[in-house]
Design a protein around this motif. Structure first.
Motif, PDB file in Angstrom:
ATOM      1  N   ASN A 169       4.737  38.726  -7.220  1.00  0.00           N
ATOM      2  CA  ASN A 169       5.325  39.550  -6.156  1.00  0.00           C
ATOM      3  C   ASN A 169       4.274  40.469  -5.525  1.00  0.00           C
ATOM      4  O   ASN A 169       4.247  40.650  -4.304  1.00  0.00           O
ATOM      5  N   MET A 181      13.968  42.420  -6.787  1.00  0.00           N
ATOM      6  CA  MET A 181      14.037  41.263  -7.686  1.00  0.00           C
ATOM      7  C   MET A 181      15.155  41.502  -8.685  1.00  0.00           C
ATOM      8  O   MET A 181      15.202  42.561  -9.329  1.00  0.00           O
ATOM      9  N   GLN A 190      15.430  36.215 -10.098  1.00  0.00           N
ATOM     10  CA  GLN A 190      14.537  35.633 -11.122  1.00  0.00           C
ATOM     11  C   GLN A 190      15.252  35.657 -12.473  1.00  0.00           C
ATOM     12  O   GLN A 190      14.806  36.299 -13.438  1.00  0.00           O
ATOM     13  N   ALA A 247      11.900  28.096 -10.238  1.00  0.00           N
ATOM     14  CA  ALA A 247      10.758  28.945  -9.909  1.00  0.00           C
ATOM     15  C   ALA A 247       9.540  28.539 -10.735  1.00  0.00           C
ATOM     16  O   ALA A 247       9.680  28.055 -11.858  1.00  0.00           O
ATOM     17  N   ASP A 281      13.674  35.200   0.839  1.00  0.00           N
ATOM     18  CA  ASP A 281      13.764  34.657  -0.508  1.00  0.00           C
ATOM     19  C   ASP A 281      12.339  34.262  -0.936  1.00  0.00           C
ATOM     20  O   ASP A 281      11.444  34.160  -0.096  1.00  0.00           O
ATOM     21  N   ARG A 282      12.113  34.061  -2.227  1.00  0.00           N
ATOM     22  CA  ARG A 282      10.753  33.727  -2.657  1.00  0.00           C
ATOM     23  C   ARG A 282      10.555  32.229  -2.920  1.00  0.00           C
ATOM     24  O   ARG A 282       9.803  31.562  -2.221  1.00  0.00           O
ATOM     25  N   ASP A 283      11.278  31.708  -3.915  1.00  0.00           N
ATOM     26  CA  ASP A 283      11.053  30.320  -4.328  1.00  0.00           C
ATOM     27  C   ASP A 283      11.712  29.371  -3.329  1.00  0.00           C
ATOM     28  O   ASP A 283      12.900  29.482  -3.042  1.00  0.00           O
ATOM     29  N   GLY A 305      16.385  31.995   3.586  1.00  0.00           N
ATOM     30  CA  GLY A 305      16.477  31.459   2.233  1.00  0.00           C
ATOM     31  C   GLY A 305      16.583  29.950   2.240  1.00  0.00           C
ATOM     32  O   GLY A 305      16.523  29.315   3.301  1.00  0.00           O
ATOM     33  N   ASP A 344      21.669  32.186  -1.057  1.00  0.00           N
ATOM     34  CA  ASP A 344      21.043  33.045  -0.046  1.00  0.00           C
ATOM     35  C   ASP A 344      21.987  33.234   1.142  1.00  0.00           C
ATOM     36  O   ASP A 344      22.170  34.344   1.632  1.00  0.00           O
ATOM     37  N   LEU A 352      11.185  41.229   0.496  1.00  0.00           N
ATOM     38  CA  LEU A 352      11.469  40.147  -0.440  1.00  0.00           C
ATOM     39  C   LEU A 352      12.755  40.466  -1.202  1.00  0.00           C
ATOM     40  O   LEU A 352      12.939  41.599  -1.666  1.00  0.00           O
ATOM     41  N   THR A 384      14.639  38.462  -4.237  1.00  0.00           N
ATOM     42  CA  THR A 384      14.536  37.254  -5.060  1.00  0.00           C
ATOM     43  C   THR A 384      15.312  37.354  -6.365  1.00  0.00           C
ATOM     44  O   THR A 384      15.248  38.377  -7.056  1.00  0.00           O
TER      45      THR A 384
END
Ligand SMILES: [Mg+2]
Length: 173
Positions: free
Chosen positions: A80, A94, A63, A31, A14-16, A130, A135, A59, A61
């Motif tokens: 990214n 994404m 968004q 985010a 996961d990103r954030d 995550g 997640d 990744l 994610t």
């Protein structure tokens, strides 16, 4: 697709809340919406160690703020790309849609299924790191093993595996 051809294993990320700190917006934690709001977690500098365990780094994610008009797609793409180069990511997925029922938006498993097709990944041999219930739920629906990074805001989320640093993740892989 012949399932037996899918032999690679992946660590989906996961990103954030994993690479970047969440930001306290008027609408709640979310985010970063521009470069000024981006703060990286130092701990992730050690991510390259995971590659030596033979995992693709991918990744995945949500968004949804892009569709809501709160984040420019160009900013999300730039961030990214930065992550991809800096951390040696193998793939980026994404979902920019805000509809909770969208098949690609976690807690739905669409991004994992797409990546499995694209990279010939065995989902059951893979993990997703995550920080939210979405997640965990998306990973479980995809047959991917969920790992929750324990943060102050997710103590009420249940997950079979929780970690506080990458060393603990390495011990699981
Ligand atoms: Mg997150």
């Amino acid at each position: 697709m012949n399932q037996s051809a899918r032999t690679k294993k992946a660590l989906f990320l996961d990103r954030d809340g994993i690479f970047t700190h969440l930001v306290n917006h008027p609408e709640g934690l979310g985010a970063p919406r521009n470069w000024k709001q981006v703060r990286f977690f130092d701990e992730m500098q050690n991510l390259s160690r995971i590659k030596s365990h033979g995992y693709l780094l991918i990744l995945a994610t949500n968004q949804p703020d892009i569709e809501r008009g709160w984040i420019e797609q160009s900013f999300a793409d730039e961030l990214n790309d930065y992550l991809s180069k800096h951390y040696g990511l193998d793939g980026i997925y994404m979902c920019t849609f805000s509809d909770e029922d969208h098949p690609m938006k976690k807690p739905n498993p669409g991004m994992f299924f797409k990546a499995a097709e694209d990279f010939l990944i065995s989902l059951s041999a893979s993990f997703h790191l995550g920080d939210t219930w979405k997640d965990v739920s998306a990973a479980q629906k995809a047959g991917v093993k969920p790992v929750l990074w324990s943060r102050e805001y997710n103590q009420d989320v249940s997950c079979p595996m929780k970690i506080c640093n990458l060393k603990e993740l390495e011990a699981i892989l």
